[in-house]
Design a protein around this motif. Structure first.
Motif, PDB file in Angstrom:
ATOM      1  N   LEU A  24      -0.465  -6.873   7.444  1.00 54.82           N
ATOM      2  CA  LEU A  24      -1.809  -7.336   7.124  1.00 54.82           C
ATOM      3  C   LEU A  24      -2.768  -6.156   6.988  1.00 54.82           C
ATOM      4  CD1 LEU A  24      -2.736 -10.260   6.886  1.00 54.82           C
ATOM      5  CD2 LEU A  24      -3.200 -10.278   9.319  1.00 54.82           C
ATOM      6  N   ASN A  81       0.387  -4.957   2.409  1.00 54.77           N
ATOM      7  CA  ASN A  81      -0.110  -6.321   2.536  1.00 54.77           C
ATOM      8  C   ASN A  81       0.354  -7.250   1.416  1.00 54.77           C
ATOM      9  OD1 ASN A  81      -1.840  -5.509   0.527  1.00 54.77           O
ATOM     10  ND2 ASN A  81      -3.681  -5.554   1.798  1.00 54.77           N
ATOM     11  N   TRP A  82       0.917  -6.671   0.327  1.00 50.64           N
ATOM     12  CA  TRP A  82       1.505  -7.548  -0.698  1.00 50.64           C
ATOM     13  C   TRP A  82       2.741  -8.268  -0.157  1.00 50.64           C
ATOM     14  CZ3 TRP A  82       6.518  -6.579  -2.319  1.00 50.64           C
ATOM     15  CH2 TRP A  82       7.042  -5.333  -1.963  1.00 50.64           C
ATOM     16  N   PHE A 134       2.810  -9.723   2.750  1.00 53.73           N
ATOM     17  CA  PHE A 134       2.399 -10.745   3.713  1.00 53.73           C
ATOM     18  C   PHE A 134       2.236 -12.082   3.017  1.00 53.73           C
ATOM     19  CE2 PHE A 134      -0.083 -13.240   6.551  1.00 53.73           C
ATOM     20  CZ  PHE A 134       0.225 -12.767   7.818  1.00 53.73           C
ATOM     21  N   SER A 135       2.894 -13.101   3.546  1.00 52.66           N
ATOM     22  CA  SER A 135       2.746 -14.441   2.998  1.00 52.66           C
ATOM     23  C   SER A 135       2.246 -15.377   4.087  1.00 52.66           C
ATOM     24  CB  SER A 135       4.090 -14.931   2.469  1.00 52.66           C
ATOM     25  OG  SER A 135       3.991 -16.303   2.170  1.00 52.66           O
ATOM     26  N   PRO A 167       2.380  -5.551  -6.098  1.00 44.57           N
ATOM     27  CA  PRO A 167       1.552  -6.736  -6.347  1.00 44.57           C
ATOM     28  C   PRO A 167       0.297  -6.721  -5.467  1.00 44.57           C
ATOM     29  CG  PRO A 167       3.813  -7.356  -5.715  1.00 44.57           C
ATOM     30  CD  PRO A 167       3.664  -5.892  -5.467  1.00 44.57           C
ATOM     31  N   PRO A 168      -0.746  -7.396  -5.902  1.00 40.08           N
ATOM     32  CA  PRO A 168      -1.940  -7.519  -5.053  1.00 40.08           C
ATOM     33  C   PRO A 168      -1.638  -8.437  -3.875  1.00 40.08           C
ATOM     34  CG  PRO A 168      -2.145  -8.915  -6.996  1.00 40.08           C
ATOM     35  CD  PRO A 168      -0.867  -8.156  -7.159  1.00 40.08           C
ATOM     36  N   PRO A 169      -2.370  -8.281  -2.772  1.00 41.04           N
ATOM     37  CA  PRO A 169      -2.145  -9.183  -1.633  1.00 41.04           C
ATOM     38  C   PRO A 169      -2.565 -10.612  -1.987  1.00 41.04           C
ATOM     39  CG  PRO A 169      -4.051  -7.785  -1.256  1.00 41.04           C
ATOM     40  CD  PRO A 169      -3.414  -7.293  -2.509  1.00 41.04           C
ATOM     41  N   GLU A 170      -1.979 -11.534  -1.268  1.00 40.82           N
ATOM     42  CA  GLU A 170      -2.330 -12.948  -1.393  1.00 40.82           C
ATOM     43  C   GLU A 170      -3.818 -13.131  -1.077  1.00 40.82           C
ATOM     44  OE1 GLU A 170       0.918 -15.139   0.564  1.00 40.82           O
ATOM     45  OE2 GLU A 170      -0.576 -16.642   1.102  1.00 40.82           O
ATOM     46  N   LEU A 209      -6.220 -13.334   2.959  1.00 39.83           N
ATOM     47  CA  LEU A 209      -5.635 -12.602   4.094  1.00 39.83           C
ATOM     48  C   LEU A 209      -6.690 -12.174   5.118  1.00 39.83           C
ATOM     49  CD1 LEU A 209      -2.762 -10.266   2.799  1.00 39.83           C
ATOM     50  CD2 LEU A 209      -2.677 -12.647   3.526  1.00 39.83           C
ATOM     51  N   ILE A 257      -2.853 -13.791  13.461  1.00 38.14           N
ATOM     52  CA  ILE A 257      -1.451 -14.073  13.774  1.00 38.14           C
ATOM     53  C   ILE A 257      -1.373 -14.615  15.194  1.00 38.14           C
ATOM     54  CG2 ILE A 257       0.844 -13.063  14.019  1.00 38.14           C
ATOM     55  CD1 ILE A 257      -0.211 -10.916  11.963  1.00 38.14           C
TER      56      ILE A 257
END
Lengths: 269, 269
Positions: free
Chosen positions: A184, A190-191, A193-194, B256-259, B262, B267
């Motif tokens: 994160l 961070n790409w 992280f889902s 890829p870009p992060p979701e 975030l 967590i």
């Protein structure tokens, strides 16, 4: 029980993951473990060349773990450096509609290694007794029958000349939290992280129970499970490298003999 | 014509292999070439990680050569070190009865790389206009039609996001003799020697003609051929590494870009 029995449990024993310390690292530290992996990899790569040249035996290596457990990392670390002509990775993601229209081993069977090859499974048919069980994707009767299906399937390919090694990369729930937090926080991670992974973490105890059953019921002499202490990535890599190297040495592949009649061959201009 | 045009011929030109010096090595010697390959491989491995992470583009790399031309060697040298999770080798041997019961691209199509992957072909559909032509395995009308089939097939996968690089490893007939003799003489290499390879050598000129046709007719902007000076293994490896690195840099894959969302993720323990 010795430490060895915890991480390389005897077939038939009931596995309790709380007996297995994910922080275990013998007397190694990071530098010593990394140096040892480098040293062993040279030998492993030589065995892999022989396995491929011989073309008579296969090695199937299965990796299973919770998210962030290190499946991608161990594959990159242990198998980069091998000749890709004889090594491949099959990654099993959520099954497609076509795959779901068949039995759960239908998509797995074509990915098993042919003679001379090392096949690496990033996830595997074990997902069908893990997520399928925890998320109730199929009725209990269905997933309960799968342990025997798996044992029969693994025996089939073992009887055909395939050695099978199965690694469960064992991290603690707290280590997973730290690794998710790192994904994160770090811009270059961070790409990965889902948000969809978080509900899986909430079912941690259910997954541990599912793993304990899968590991206990499908731990055979022809397809053993190893529980890899994986909180330290460097020890995880060493543990896995050592088991694979010892297995390859035990398989003892040999370069083939030359064709008959080479003595009289003259190569024309 | 400059040297570059010989080894990277423009689409539409007729290729004459006797123009291409298999001993060519610029101003490199072995040590300098090996050092340069090591340096470039670090960059290439980083691009490969990005290609896999991005998951939007593919790279197909085809190797063709006469026996001992170095297909196995270049694959081992250039691609060992890459993460096998995103790289695989497909080797095409003599077709099976089932494969022969289909069109010649039927067995090739399933081996093309998916998005994020580098697929390496050790031999390929070009055998069907090489050995199939020289040994008259099919009528001339059949193999003549295949150049257009190949161009259409390669355009299909190029249009779907696959970059295609095709390398003909160019050795001299005399260099082949030396390499065959070395296989014969060295105890750790003679298992590679097949008496059945000698008749192929006797058809050397027919093969050169078949290669010239294949390279001339199927050298397109979307799937170019490279003629690799391959008498020096170290220059061959450098040539191939450089082309692949430049292509990956041109493809310019990105992590890829992060979701979305975030920022608000916490967590749970």
């Amino acid at each position: 029980m010795s430490k060895k029995d915890h991480f390389s449990p005897k077939p038939g024993t009931t596995i309790d993951l709380s007996d297995c310390d994910p922080d275990f690292h013998e007397t190694y530290d990071k530098d010593a473990a990394r140096a040892e992996v480098d040293r062993l990899q040279v030998q492993m790569q030589e065995w892999q060349e022989r396995l491929y040249a011989e073309g008579k035996q296969s090695l199937l290596i299965v990796f299973q773990a919770m998210d962030t457990g290190g499946k991608d990392g161990v594959i990159k670390k242990v198998f980069s450096g091998m000749n890709p002509a004889g090594v491949y990775v099959a990654a099993f993601k959520a099954p497609t509609p076509t795959e779901l229209a068949h039995d759960f081993l239908w998509r797995v069977h074509p990915q098993t290694p042919g003679k001379g090859y090392i096949g690496i499974f990033n996830r595997s048919h074990y997902e069908d007794v893990l997520i399928a069980r925890v998320n109730q994707l199929v009725p209990e009767k269905v997933w309960r029958a799968r342990y025997e299906h798996i044992n029969a399937f693994e025996r089939l390919i073992a009887d055909n000349g395939t050695r099978i090694l199965k690694f469960y990369l064992h991290i603690s729930k707290d280590e997973q939290k730290q690794r998710l937090q790192a994904r994160l926080d770090k811009a270059d991670k961070n790409w990965k992280f889902s948000i969809g992974d978080l509900p899986v973490r909430e079912r941690w105890n259910d997954y541990m129970a599912a793993y304990e059953d899968a590991l206990s019921r499908c731990n055979t002499d022809y397809a053993p499970w190893f529980i890899v202490p994986a909180n330290h990535k460097w020890y995880r890599d060493l543990f896995v490298t050592r088991v694979i190297l010892n297995t390859l040495a035990d398989m003892n592949p040999q370069y083939p003999p030359p064709e008959a009649g080479l003595d009289s061959v003259v190569i024309p201009d």
